[in-house]
Design a protein around this motif. Sequence first.
Motif, short mmCIF file in Angstrom:
data_model
loop_
_atom_site.label_atom_id
_atom_site.label_comp_id
_atom_site.label_asym_id
_atom_site.label_seq_id
_atom_site.Cartn_x
_atom_site.Cartn_y
_atom_site.Cartn_z
N UNK A 176 0.81 -1.22 0.00
CA UNK A 176 0.00 0.00 0.00
C UNK A 176 0.84 1.27 0.00
N UNK A 177 2.16 1.15 0.20
CA UNK A 177 3.06 2.30 0.12
C UNK A 177 3.85 2.31 -1.19
N UNK A 178 3.58 1.32 -2.05
CA UNK A 178 4.24 1.28 -3.35
C UNK A 178 5.50 0.45 -3.41
N UNK A 179 5.90 -0.13 -2.28
CA UNK A 179 7.11 -0.95 -2.28
C UNK A 179 6.81 -2.28 -2.98
N UNK A 180 7.73 -2.72 -3.82
CA UNK A 180 7.48 -3.91 -4.64
C UNK A 180 8.24 -5.12 -4.12
N UNK A 181 7.74 -6.32 -4.53
CA UNK A 181 8.41 -7.57 -4.22
C UNK A 181 7.91 -8.23 -2.96
N UNK A 182 8.43 -9.45 -2.73
CA UNK A 182 8.03 -10.23 -1.57
C UNK A 182 9.13 -10.30 -0.53
N UNK A 183 9.15 -11.40 0.21
CA UNK A 183 10.16 -11.58 1.25
C UNK A 183 11.55 -11.76 0.63
N UNK A 184 12.55 -11.32 1.35
CA UNK A 184 13.92 -11.57 0.92
C UNK A 184 14.30 -13.01 1.24
N UNK A 185 15.26 -13.57 0.52
CA UNK A 185 15.67 -14.96 0.77
C UNK A 185 16.09 -15.17 2.23
N UNK A 186 15.63 -16.27 2.81
CA UNK A 186 16.06 -16.66 4.15
C UNK A 186 15.28 -16.04 5.29
N UNK A 187 14.34 -15.13 5.03
CA UNK A 187 13.58 -14.52 6.11
C UNK A 187 12.60 -15.51 6.71
N UNK A 188 12.49 -15.50 8.04
CA UNK A 188 11.58 -16.41 8.74
C UNK A 188 10.14 -15.90 8.64
N UNK A 189 9.21 -16.83 8.47
CA UNK A 189 7.81 -16.44 8.37
C UNK A 189 6.90 -17.53 8.90
N UNK A 190 5.70 -17.11 9.25
CA UNK A 190 4.58 -18.01 9.53
C UNK A 190 3.37 -17.44 8.81
N UNK A 191 2.71 -18.26 8.02
CA UNK A 191 1.46 -17.87 7.37
C UNK A 191 0.31 -18.32 8.26
N UNK A 192 -0.61 -17.41 8.58
CA UNK A 192 -1.69 -17.75 9.50
C UNK A 192 -3.00 -17.15 9.02
N UNK A 193 -4.09 -17.84 9.33
CA UNK A 193 -5.40 -17.27 9.05
C UNK A 193 -6.44 -18.31 8.70
N UNK A 194 -7.67 -17.85 8.69
CA UNK A 194 -8.79 -18.65 8.20
C UNK A 194 -8.74 -18.55 6.68
N UNK A 195 -8.23 -19.60 6.05
CA UNK A 195 -8.06 -19.59 4.60
C UNK A 195 -9.33 -20.03 3.85
N UNK A 196 -10.34 -20.49 4.61
CA UNK A 196 -11.59 -20.92 3.98
C UNK A 196 -11.36 -21.94 2.87
N UNK A 197 -10.45 -22.87 3.11
CA UNK A 197 -10.13 -23.87 2.10
C UNK A 197 -9.63 -25.14 2.78
N UNK A 198 -10.19 -26.26 2.41
CA UNK A 198 -9.80 -27.57 2.91
C UNK A 198 -9.06 -28.29 1.79
N UNK A 199 -8.01 -29.05 2.11
CA UNK A 199 -7.24 -29.69 1.03
C UNK A 199 -7.99 -30.77 0.27
N UNK A 200 -9.04 -31.35 0.86
CA UNK A 200 -9.71 -32.47 0.21
C UNK A 200 -11.21 -32.30 0.08
N UNK A 201 -11.83 -31.53 0.96
CA UNK A 201 -13.28 -31.43 0.99
C UNK A 201 -13.73 -29.99 0.83
N UNK A 202 -15.04 -29.80 0.67
CA UNK A 202 -15.57 -28.45 0.54
C UNK A 202 -15.59 -27.96 -0.89
N UNK A 203 -15.69 -26.63 -1.06
CA UNK A 203 -15.96 -26.03 -2.36
C UNK A 203 -14.79 -25.25 -2.95
#
Length: 411
Positions: A266-293
């Motif tokens: 939202x500030x115009x900075x481009x790109x993703x994480x730099x190589x080697x940075x630690x992360x955790x992805x979290x949230x209600x993704x509203x997606x099941x790997x095998x069931x649902x829509x």
Amino acid sequence: MRRLLATALAAAMVVGPATQAAAHDRRDLRVATYNLSLNRPAQGLLREHLANPGVDDVYRRQAKNVAEVIQRAHPDIVLLNEFDYDPVAAGLFADNFLAVSQNGAPAQRYPYRFVAPSNTGIASGFDLNNNGVTDTTPGDQAYGDDSYGFGLFPGQYGMAVYSKYPIDAKAVRTFQLFKWKDMPGNLMPTEFYSPEEQAVLRLSSKSHWDVPVRVRGRTLHFLVSHPTPPTFDGPEDRNGRRNHDEIRFWADYVTPGKRSAYIYDDKGRRGGLRPGQDFVIAGDQNADPLDGDSYDGAINQLLGHPLINTRVTPSSAGAAEAAALQGGANATHEGNPRYDTADFADTAPGNLRADYVLPRKGLKATGSGVFWPVQADPLSRLSGVYDPVWAPVNGFPTSDHRLVWLDLRSF
């Protein structure tokens, strides 16, 4: 059904999720996500409810119940989904509910918080549901459909991050304004949206945030979001496609180089994480790997990602028990019910694994769980089953989703 019931009864013999959550090694970092359904039907109501905890009504009881769940799981960092956007309300929940013991649970203090605007309930000015009317009056279904993300008012169903460790506020990146069309190879149904709508549509139904947290001299990027449910649409599957691409955003973001080069914040900075940075992805993704829509196995973009550690899958005995007792759609599921995180009962789609805490590969997970006690556990009063008494707050004493947590030894 007999197989499911036997599985559930056997699972009930193991240590319950509440007991597991109590075992927290000080060397570990506990990270969690919780869709706690603290959304309210009108703007300002959440603040009003949280400012007056002494009032005895269904809204305050639910707030106390979800606070108790967090206290018993006691995460160090937690994402709250479906928390209406209001910085004051975020402070009130921390001070009046989490920092006050609920039913003897240990009070939890989160001195660091991050909240930011959500696309939910922000009028787009377009007829996004193609019903022939552009609704710009907050408060009804059609207005929500025509907003950048579904909401009856600006910020409904928002997010908040709470942390016991310092948040590097200056380094936070938000992606609320990122346009869907700017994702290469996106799945936008262009036959459904006009060229003018395609030009302004935002990818995130709420927002995507990269929240850096400083933990014992290291930085953990807490990557949080809440993609739209892949339902409530028509044959064009606009929500299913959007859910897929909202999930894909993180798969691209954590991949350095060309794959994430298109991203801008939202500030115009481009790109993703730099190589080697630690992360955790979290949230209600509203997606099941095998069931649902889900559209085209959307969550597998993360579960199969070479940089994401999926060796440990949070589970609970309560989820397996619920699937067996409810039956119905659950009896036809392909996935192991122990991994479910959302109670959608016996009708389609049934209970699902919808909520995730996914660390970077190389971060060692030492424990995990889903706060879903079996019915014999006294704490099952916090998850409960659908009851009309709780109808004003989604029909449950807390939420139809469960808190999911993961312990990381590397921190």
